[in-house]
Design an enzyme around this catalytic site. Structure first.
Site, PDB file in Angstrom:
ATOM      1  N   LYS A  71       0.715  -1.223  -0.375  1.00  0.00           N
ATOM      2  CA  LYS A  71      -0.041  -0.045  -0.085  1.00  0.00           C
ATOM      3  C   LYS A  71       0.784   1.285  -0.160  1.00  0.00           C
ATOM      4  O   LYS A  71       2.203   1.414   0.519  1.00  0.00           O
ATOM      5  CB  LYS A  71      -0.526  -0.124   1.330  1.00  0.00           C
ATOM      6  CG  LYS A  71      -1.642   0.860   1.469  1.00  0.00           C
ATOM      7  CD  LYS A  71      -1.920   1.094   2.591  1.00  0.00           C
ATOM      8  CE  LYS A  71      -3.487   2.405   3.080  1.00  0.00           C
ATOM      9  NZ  LYS A  71      -4.171   2.106   4.585  1.00  0.00           N
ATOM     10  N   SER A 148      -8.730   2.818   4.156  1.00  0.00           N
ATOM     11  CA  SER A 148      -8.295   3.296   3.364  1.00  0.00           C
ATOM     12  C   SER A 148      -7.113   2.606   2.432  1.00  0.00           C
ATOM     13  O   SER A 148      -6.111   2.800   1.718  1.00  0.00           O
ATOM     14  CB  SER A 148      -7.482   4.320   4.130  1.00  0.00           C
ATOM     15  OG  SER A 148      -6.109   4.085   4.952  1.00  0.00           O
ATOM     16  N   SER A 172      -8.401   1.157   8.675  1.00  0.00           N
ATOM     17  CA  SER A 172      -8.681   1.179   7.212  1.00  0.00           C
ATOM     18  C   SER A 172      -7.935  -0.248   7.150  1.00  0.00           C
ATOM     19  O   SER A 172      -8.068  -0.619   6.203  1.00  0.00           O
ATOM     20  CB  SER A 172      -7.051   2.297   7.309  1.00  0.00           C
ATOM     21  OG  SER A 172      -7.921   3.557   6.990  1.00  0.00           O
TER      22      SER A 172
END
Length: 476
Positions: A71, A148, A172
């Site tokens: 990520k 996220s 997230s």
């Protein structure tokens, strides 16, 4: 290995095939490359192109040869540009070293093939940004995969990857897991090291790990990467045997609290309530004691303190990057709500930070007292199965810092509590909605008791299986 075979295996299964010599790591990674390219045009889950070749990783680790992605936030790999989902960092800032967790991912054998999308600085429960555009949910491309860690979740849900890096400062990992039909384990604070860049990111709220399709992958990966680094603030006891051994239905009887009432009072979608009720019934049928209960804490003070933590984090990141790059902060380089939060964060004082710490302490102690009477707390993961693309618009000029905070946590009112307390939590798929969308249910445990979460999650995986569910956008 063709893609049709590749998508039928989780990370553990692929690693077993490689170890047995039934397929080479290169063949698995080529299948992954084809799979990712087949769906990314619809999902917009990657930042930039796939790497020309997978990053170097151990050939003897437990997940040797298994495709992976990182990520675009917090964790970084040597030489790979990091953008944090924002225009401010332009093409990205490459770091000259791996974070400790990246090193452990490599030692586990995971072959990172690309970088996945995140919203700007991670402060959104959807993965949409001006820099990258919206990432789409493979179950319904008009909807968000959550945030996220939405880029990672979208690729894992579409079966283009078996596992991908994720992190969690307010939900997230769990939010995109729920919206995308995945397993999302947020380990206890300190279980996975955040060395060397941080001691307690986001005032202790930030946790690093991954999203997976199966419970055994979450357990096996935690075995591979947990543990402290020199200089870490926390030294947690490990499992009695291994997390993978713990990931089997519990032999004893547990006392489980359940609530479908959001702490902040927002309405909860009937599909989310129904999924929790079905999960509670399955646990009760297994002989566990399930009763209505929830921890009590000062919700107004909690929200104010959480806002303080997030806005101070955004101010530090945005103003720090701007100073380093010689850039003036404006909506030319930041989204409206990020700028509003950073500007508010810049006004906070040392007294504000200590006040937030006091609230976090009071909340943590109240919740810990609650868990002296219960082994687990069962809740919806979110107040709705997902959101439409554009609903959580971080570039909305009408929202100030508190308005943006309230917009996010109206959708995700159940997840942030365990970030504040540091307790482990996991989202697993529950009963789908009438539309066929995934719906997540969350289990929260006692601090440092991941074994209990993994054990109950493994039971639910058997009792209410989700392995055969397929999204509309599927790797091919």
């Amino acid at each position: 290995m063709d893609v049709r075979e590749y998508i039928e295996h989780d990370a553990t299964g692929l690693a077993e095939l490689v170890r047995a010599g039934k397929v080479s790591a290169e063949e698995v990674q080529q299948a992954a490359r084809t799979a990712i390219e087949s769906v990314n045009g619809e999902l917009n889950a990657l930042v930039g192109d796939l790497f020309d070749k997978a990053l170097d990783a151990s050939e003897t680790g437990p997940f040797a040869g298994v495709p992976f992605a990182i990520k675009d936030l917090v964790l970084h790999a040597e030489g790979i540009p990091q953008r944090d989902g924002c225009r401010l960092l332009g093409p990205g800032i490459p770091f000259p070293y791996d974070t400790a967790l990246m090193r452990r991912f490599r030692e586990a054998g995971l072959a990172a093939m690309g970088v996945t999308a995140t919203p700007e600085f991670g402060f959104n429960a959807a993965t949409e940004s001006v820099a990258n555009g919206p990432t789409r949910n493979p179950w319904d491309t008009t909807r968000s995969p959550g945030g996220s860690s939405g880029g990672s979740a979208a690729l894992v849900a579409a079966r283009a990857l078996p596992v991908a890096h994720a992190n969690d400062g307010g939900g997230s990992i769990r939010i995109p897991a729920a919206a995308s039909g995945l397993v999302g384990l947020k380990p206890s604070r300190g279980r996975v090291s955040v060395a060397p860049d941080f001691a307690d990111p986001l005032m202790g709220l930030g946790i690093e790990f991954a999203v997976t399709r199966t419970v055994r992958d979450a357990a096996g990966l935690l075995d591979a990467v947990h543990g402290s680094e020199p200089g870490d603030k926390y030294l947690l006891p490990g499992p009695a045997t291994s997390y993978l051994d713990a990931a089997r239905p519990p032999s004893g009887k547990l006392r489980i609290a359940v609530t479908t009432t959001a702490p902040n009072g927002v309405p909860v979608d009937p599909a989310c309530v129904a999924a929790v009720r079905a999960t509670a019934a399955a646990l009760e049928a297994a002989g566990h004691t399930v009763e209505e209960a929830a921890p009590e804490f000062d919700v107004e003070a909690f929200d104010h303190a959480n806002l303080t933590a997030w806005c101070s984090f955004l101010a530090d990141g945005a103003y720090g990057a701007a100073a380093a790059l010689g850039v003036e902060l404006s909506t030319d380089v930041l989204e409206h709500t990020t700028l509003a939060c950073a500007e508010y964060g810049k006004t906070l004082t040392a007294l504000d930070m200590y006040a937030a710490e006091r609230v976090f302490n009071a909340t943590t102690r109240a919740v810990a007292a609650f868990f002296t009477g219960y082994d687990l707390l069962l809740t919806p993961t979110m107040a709705a199965p997902n959101t439409a693309i554009g609903h959580l618009d971080a570039n909305d000029p009408s929202l100030d810092a508190r308005g943006w905070y309230d917009r996010i946590f109206a959708f995700a009112p159940f997840t942030a509590l365990s970030n504040v307390t540091g307790a482990p939590a996991i989202s697993v798929p529950g009963t789908p909605s009438a539309e066929g969308w995934p719906v997540g249910v969350q289990l929260v445990g006692r601090y440092a008791a991941e074994e209990t979460l993994l054990s109950v999650a493994a039971y639910l995986e058997e009792a209410t299986p989700w392995a055969d569910r397929r999204p509309g956008v599927l790797a091919r």
